[in-house]
Design a protein around this motif. Structure first.
Motif, PDB file in Angstrom:
ATOM      1  N   ARG A   8       0.841  -1.190   0.000  1.00  0.00           N
ATOM      2  CA  ARG A   8       0.000   0.000   0.000  1.00  0.00           C
ATOM      3  C   ARG A   8       0.881   1.246   0.000  1.00  0.00           C
ATOM      4  O   ARG A   8       1.785   1.375   0.829  1.00  0.00           O
ATOM      5  CB  ARG A   8      -0.906   0.038   1.232  1.00  0.00           C
ATOM      6  CG  ARG A   8      -1.948   1.169   1.197  1.00  0.00           C
ATOM      7  CD  ARG A   8      -2.747   1.228   2.494  1.00  0.00           C
ATOM      8  NE  ARG A   8      -3.329  -0.075   2.827  1.00  0.00           N
ATOM      9  CZ  ARG A   8      -3.901  -0.348   3.999  1.00  0.00           C
ATOM     10  NH1 ARG A   8      -3.982   0.589   4.932  1.00  0.00           N
ATOM     11  NH2 ARG A   8      -4.392  -1.539   4.232  1.00  0.00           N
ATOM     12  N   CYS A   9       0.623   2.159  -0.930  1.00  0.00           N
ATOM     13  CA  CYS A   9       1.304   3.456  -0.943  1.00  0.00           C
ATOM     14  C   CYS A   9       0.735   4.324   0.181  1.00  0.00           C
ATOM     15  O   CYS A   9      -0.482   4.479   0.297  1.00  0.00           O
ATOM     16  CB  CYS A   9       1.054   4.181  -2.268  1.00  0.00           C
ATOM     17  SG  CYS A   9       2.335   3.964  -3.488  1.00  0.00           S
ATOM     18  N   SER A  11       1.724   8.070   2.706  1.00  0.00           N
ATOM     19  CA  SER A  11       2.512   9.297   2.674  1.00  0.00           C
ATOM     20  C   SER A  11       3.691   9.219   3.639  1.00  0.00           C
ATOM     21  O   SER A  11       3.827   8.283   4.434  1.00  0.00           O
ATOM     22  CB  SER A  11       1.635  10.493   3.046  1.00  0.00           C
ATOM     23  OG  SER A  11       1.446  10.547   4.453  1.00  0.00           O
ATOM     24  N   ALA A  26      -4.619   4.789   1.408  1.00  0.00           N
ATOM     25  CA  ALA A  26      -3.586   4.879   0.382  1.00  0.00           C
ATOM     26  C   ALA A  26      -3.438   6.317  -0.113  1.00  0.00           C
ATOM     27  O   ALA A  26      -4.415   7.063  -0.221  1.00  0.00           O
ATOM     28  CB  ALA A  26      -3.921   3.952  -0.775  1.00  0.00           C
ATOM     29  N   THR A  28      -1.571   7.984  -3.453  1.00  0.00           N
ATOM     30  CA  THR A  28      -0.920   7.552  -4.694  1.00  0.00           C
ATOM     31  C   THR A  28      -0.522   8.702  -5.611  1.00  0.00           C
ATOM     32  O   THR A  28      -0.138   8.473  -6.748  1.00  0.00           O
ATOM     33  CB  THR A  28      -1.828   6.593  -5.459  1.00  0.00           C
ATOM     34  OG1 THR A  28      -3.075   7.252  -5.732  1.00  0.00           O
ATOM     35  CG2 THR A  28      -2.085   5.325  -4.669  1.00  0.00           C
ATOM     36  N   ASN A  29      -0.634   9.931  -5.113  1.00  0.00           N
ATOM     37  CA  ASN A  29      -0.187  11.052  -5.945  1.00  0.00           C
ATOM     38  C   ASN A  29       0.200  12.225  -5.052  1.00  0.00           C
ATOM     39  O   ASN A  29      -0.190  12.308  -3.882  1.00  0.00           O
ATOM     40  CB  ASN A  29      -1.270  11.467  -6.945  1.00  0.00           C
ATOM     41  CG  ASN A  29      -2.564  11.862  -6.264  1.00  0.00           C
ATOM     42  OD1 ASN A  29      -2.692  12.956  -5.712  1.00  0.00           O
ATOM     43  ND2 ASN A  29      -3.536  10.967  -6.271  1.00  0.00           N
ATOM     44  N   ILE A  42       5.983   2.905   0.748  1.00  0.00           N
ATOM     45  CA  ILE A  42       5.157   1.755   0.380  1.00  0.00           C
ATOM     46  C   ILE A  42       5.252   0.761   1.524  1.00  0.00           C
ATOM     47  O   ILE A  42       6.332   0.251   1.849  1.00  0.00           O
ATOM     48  CB  ILE A  42       5.594   1.112  -0.940  1.00  0.00           C
ATOM     49  CG1 ILE A  42       5.449   2.122  -2.082  1.00  0.00           C
ATOM     50  CG2 ILE A  42       4.745  -0.133  -1.226  1.00  0.00           C
ATOM     51  CD1 ILE A  42       5.878   1.603  -3.430  1.00  0.00           C
ATOM     52  N   GLU A 136       6.734   3.719 -10.983  1.00  0.00           N
ATOM     53  CA  GLU A 136       6.293   2.337 -10.821  1.00  0.00           C
ATOM     54  C   GLU A 136       7.279   1.609  -9.924  1.00  0.00           C
ATOM     55  O   GLU A 136       8.488   1.579 -10.196  1.00  0.00           O
ATOM     56  CB  GLU A 136       6.212   1.644 -12.182  1.00  0.00           C
ATOM     57  CG  GLU A 136       5.742   0.197 -12.104  1.00  0.00           C
ATOM     58  CD  GLU A 136       5.678  -0.454 -13.480  1.00  0.00           C
ATOM     59  OE1 GLU A 136       6.043  -1.637 -13.585  1.00  0.00           O
ATOM     60  OE2 GLU A 136       5.267   0.238 -14.447  1.00  0.00           O
ATOM     61  N   GLU A 150       3.230  -1.110  -7.025  1.00  0.00           N
ATOM     62  CA  GLU A 150       2.491   0.103  -6.676  1.00  0.00           C
ATOM     63  C   GLU A 150       2.871   1.201  -7.663  1.00  0.00           C
ATOM     64  O   GLU A 150       4.004   1.252  -8.156  1.00  0.00           O
ATOM     65  CB  GLU A 150       2.805   0.555  -5.255  1.00  0.00           C
ATOM     66  CG  GLU A 150       2.216  -0.317  -4.159  1.00  0.00           C
ATOM     67  CD  GLU A 150       0.709  -0.180  -4.012  1.00  0.00           C
ATOM     68  OE1 GLU A 150       0.150   0.798  -4.539  1.00  0.00           O
ATOM     69  OE2 GLU A 150       0.099  -1.055  -3.364  1.00  0.00           O
ATOM     70  N   MET A 151       1.901   2.092  -7.922  1.00  0.00           N
ATOM     71  CA  MET A 151       2.123   3.221  -8.826  1.00  0.00           C
ATOM     72  C   MET A 151       1.890   4.519  -8.066  1.00  0.00           C
ATOM     73  O   MET A 151       0.910   4.648  -7.315  1.00  0.00           O
ATOM     74  CB  MET A 151       1.166   3.154 -10.017  1.00  0.00           C
ATOM     75  CG  MET A 151       1.250   1.875 -10.819  1.00  0.00           C
ATOM     76  SD  MET A 151       2.760   1.757 -11.804  1.00  0.00           S
ATOM     77  CE  MET A 151       2.428   2.992 -13.058  1.00  0.00           C
ATOM     78  N   PHE A 152       2.801   5.459  -8.264  1.00  0.00           N
ATOM     79  CA  PHE A 152       2.654   6.784  -7.653  1.00  0.00           C
ATOM     80  C   PHE A 152       2.865   7.830  -8.742  1.00  0.00           C
ATOM     81  O   PHE A 152       3.792   7.709  -9.553  1.00  0.00           O
ATOM     82  CB  PHE A 152       3.687   6.981  -6.536  1.00  0.00           C
ATOM     83  CG  PHE A 152       3.438   8.191  -5.688  1.00  0.00           C
ATOM     84  CD1 PHE A 152       2.703   8.105  -4.515  1.00  0.00           C
ATOM     85  CD2 PHE A 152       3.929   9.451  -6.054  1.00  0.00           C
ATOM     86  CE1 PHE A 152       2.468   9.217  -3.720  1.00  0.00           C
ATOM     87  CE2 PHE A 152       3.696  10.575  -5.280  1.00  0.00           C
ATOM     88  CZ  PHE A 152       2.965  10.453  -4.109  1.00  0.00           C
ATOM     89  N   GLU A 153       1.988   8.848  -8.759  1.00  0.00           N
ATOM     90  CA  GLU A 153       2.127   9.921  -9.749  1.00  0.00           C
ATOM     91  C   GLU A 153       2.581  11.193  -9.052  1.00  0.00           C
ATOM     92  O   GLU A 153       1.920  11.678  -8.135  1.00  0.00           O
ATOM     93  CB  GLU A 153       0.802  10.173 -10.461  1.00  0.00           C
ATOM     94  CG  GLU A 153       0.934  11.236 -11.561  1.00  0.00           C
ATOM     95  CD  GLU A 153      -0.383  11.510 -12.283  1.00  0.00           C
ATOM     96  OE1 GLU A 153      -0.540  11.037 -13.419  1.00  0.00           O
ATOM     97  OE2 GLU A 153      -1.244  12.191 -11.686  1.00  0.00           O
TER      98      GLU A 153
END
Length: 548
Positions: A8-9, A11, A26, A28-29, A42, A136, A150-153
């Motif tokens: 899990r992403c 902060s 989560a 994620t950005n 993560i 990624e 996991e993906m974070f923008e």
């Protein structure tokens, strides 16, 4: 066989405990400015033991990304008995704090039903394209067997934080470096370690450094002493003292090259009352001896005569090295009201010679300033209100182990937003400087013995874990902490607010900062959930983007 790895992403403001279910939602950005450092985590766990997990990053920002493992540090003394309610837990145990480089040989380990985390930092210094960047993060076995992703923008905004105006010092304990690494003081290996730890301090927003003209009389038991870390060489001939500044000059050059701007000279009188002189070592007739220390009356003629000869020579050195607007002096640390007389005597002695330079001291009773005994008082953040009410200019603040109710601080057991709010408080109240005593204090209280900071995080049951140091001593150099990174984020928030002020004015910035808050932000009142800080920083960044 597919191994169950849950990820899990989250902060940078989440603390992931191994023995507690992760409840934080989560994230994620996020967004950051061109010259910022941005971090997220993560969290991961497995239903069984999984070793040799590899982390692989795919992103256009890959060269700017560092991945570290969030380690667990022991805390036997997490808080005082009368703590407030703004804490995560009170139990002794393992707390997330040190940030270890990933072990390239063994990788990560996932433990059965234990949440752990990796810390991902994107350092946007240098050539970076503005815009949205996907990060990624793949978890794999050594043979590239897929375990999770996991993906974070991250949106990079085409603006830069202004240079830091706040003067910030975390007291740098040179002797602790020599003791832990078992090197001779001011040997070449000691200088190498000093440089490593100064560079880490500068990278995280510290632009002032405690400079030991003589061994700092700080956190030392009466009659005891700390290892001698004296930068000024002293020789006595009759009643005349001679001074050499070669070692001090090397210190200044090293720190300047690392990015230090300001130098605070160590206190010229003992802590808690200014009644004695610091330990001062020198030579007389070819023999080394101690000239001053606990048996010295600070107001006596002998020490006065020493200062009468030393301070003019030091001021000449300051001028010769272009430091006139870069140095600060100290009288004595944390004097109490019943010590006004001895502090006044010491202050008057010092002011005779350094009236053209700022004198700063951590003290929390307004009487000392009212009597004109200190030019720049540094009240604690829970005693600052009288100084604010009286319009004291160029006001600083600090916190330490005693500031554990309501106000900002950074103990292991406190939520990270209680550390991060500091930047917004400093902005609102136009605070000129921030001081803390513990960058790397790895001794027990009163410096009676060294401690292993990987095993003892409370200065041998003296201060709640997290008060005495921000960095750990790794084999290759400093090991940073969650608390250090979040403090840096707070300072970046401060600079982002100052940048926005240059576009829309201070009044509108304060309106944006305190929108919807009953009573606004004070040193004892602020939002009590991490989501507010994440969303508020995004609002600030969006407003900056609108005004580019």
């Amino acid at each position: 066989m597919v191994l169950d790895l849950i990820t899990r992403c989250v902060s940078s403001l989440t603390k992931v405990f191994a023995d507690q279910e992760l409840k934080d939602s989560a994230v994620t950005n996020g967004s950051a400015l061109l010259n910022e450092s941005f971090s997220f985590q993560i969290a991961y766990k497995s239903t069984r033991l999984v070793k040799d997990i590899r982390v692989r990053i795919q992103s256009t920002l890959k060269e700017k990304i560092t991945v570290r493992s969030v380690g667990l540090a022991p805390s036997e003394f997490p808080c005082y008995h009368d703590h407030d309610d703004l804490i995560l837990r009170i139990t002794p145990g393992l707390y997330p704090d040190p940030l270890y480089p990933l072990d390239k040989r063994d990788g990560l380990t996932a433990f059965p039903e234990q949440w752990r985390a990796i810390w991902i930092t994107v350092d946007l210094q240098g050539d970076v394209d503005p815009g949205r960047h996907l990060i990624e993060v793949n978890f794999e076995k050594e043979n590239r067997e897929y375990l999770g992703r996991e993906m974070f923008e991250l949106e990079v905004i085409a603006a830069e934080l202004p240079e830091q105006q706040l003067i910030h010092t975390e007291w740098f304990h040179t002797d602790c470096l020599a003791t832990y690494y078992n090197v001779d003081i001011f040997s070449e290996e000691h200088w190498r370690r000093i440089e490593q730890f100064v560079q880490t301090a500068v990278k995280h927003g510290m632009n002032m450094i405690l400079t030991p003209l003589f061994t700092p009389p700080l956190d030392t038991e009466v009659g005891g002493e700390r290892p001698t870390v004296q930068l000024v060489d002293v020789e006595k001939s009759g009643d005349t003292y001679h001074f050499r500044f070669d070692t001090l000059r090397r210190w200044i050059e090293l720190c300047r090259n690392a990015g230090i701007t300001y130098f605070e000279f160590s206190h010229l009188f003992t802590q808690w009352g200014a009644k004695h002189a610091p330990k001062i070592i020198g030579y007389e007739k070819g023999e080394q001896k101690q000239f001053f220390g606990w048996d010295t009356d600070a107001a006596g003629d002998e020490y006065r005569q020493f200062l009468h000869q030393f301070l003019p020579c030091l001021i000449d050195f300051i001028k010769q090295n272009g430091l006139e607007h870069r140095v600060f002096f100290h009288v004595s640390d944390e004097p109490h009201l019943d010590q006004v007389e001895s502090y006044q005597n010491a202050s008057e002695i010092l002011q005779t010679y350094v009236k053209d330079f700022p004198v700063i001291d951590a003290l929390s009773d307004y009487t000392f300033y009212e009597k004109g005994l200190v030019k720049t008082p540094i009240p604690s953040n829970d005693h600052i209100q009288p100084f604010l009410d009286n319009g004291v200019e160029n006001l600083w603040t600090y916190h330490c182990c005693v500031q554990y109710k309501k106000v900002a601080n950074r103990f292991f057991n406190m939520p990270s937003f209680r550390n991060r709010v500091l930047g917004m408080q400093l902005y609102k109240f136009n605070i000129a400087g921030f001081l803390h005593w513990g960058y790397n204090f790895w001794y027990s209280q009163y410096s009676k013995k060294p401690i292993d900071p990987f095993r003892n995080t409370d200065a041998h049951y003296a201060f709640p874990s997290g008060d005495a140091f921000l960095v750990y001593p790794g084999e290759e150099g400093p090991i940073e902490s969650i608390r250090l990174e979040v403090l840096h984020e707070a300072l970046q928030d401060l600079r982002a607010l100052q940048l926005l002020e240059s576009f829309i004015g201070r009044e509108q910035v304060l309106e944006l900062l305190e929108e919807g808050l009953d009573g606004g932000i004070t040193f004892e009142q602020y939002p009590l959930n991490r989501e507010w800080y994440l969303l508020k920083r995004e609002e600030i960044n969006e407003k900056i983007k609108e005004n580019l």
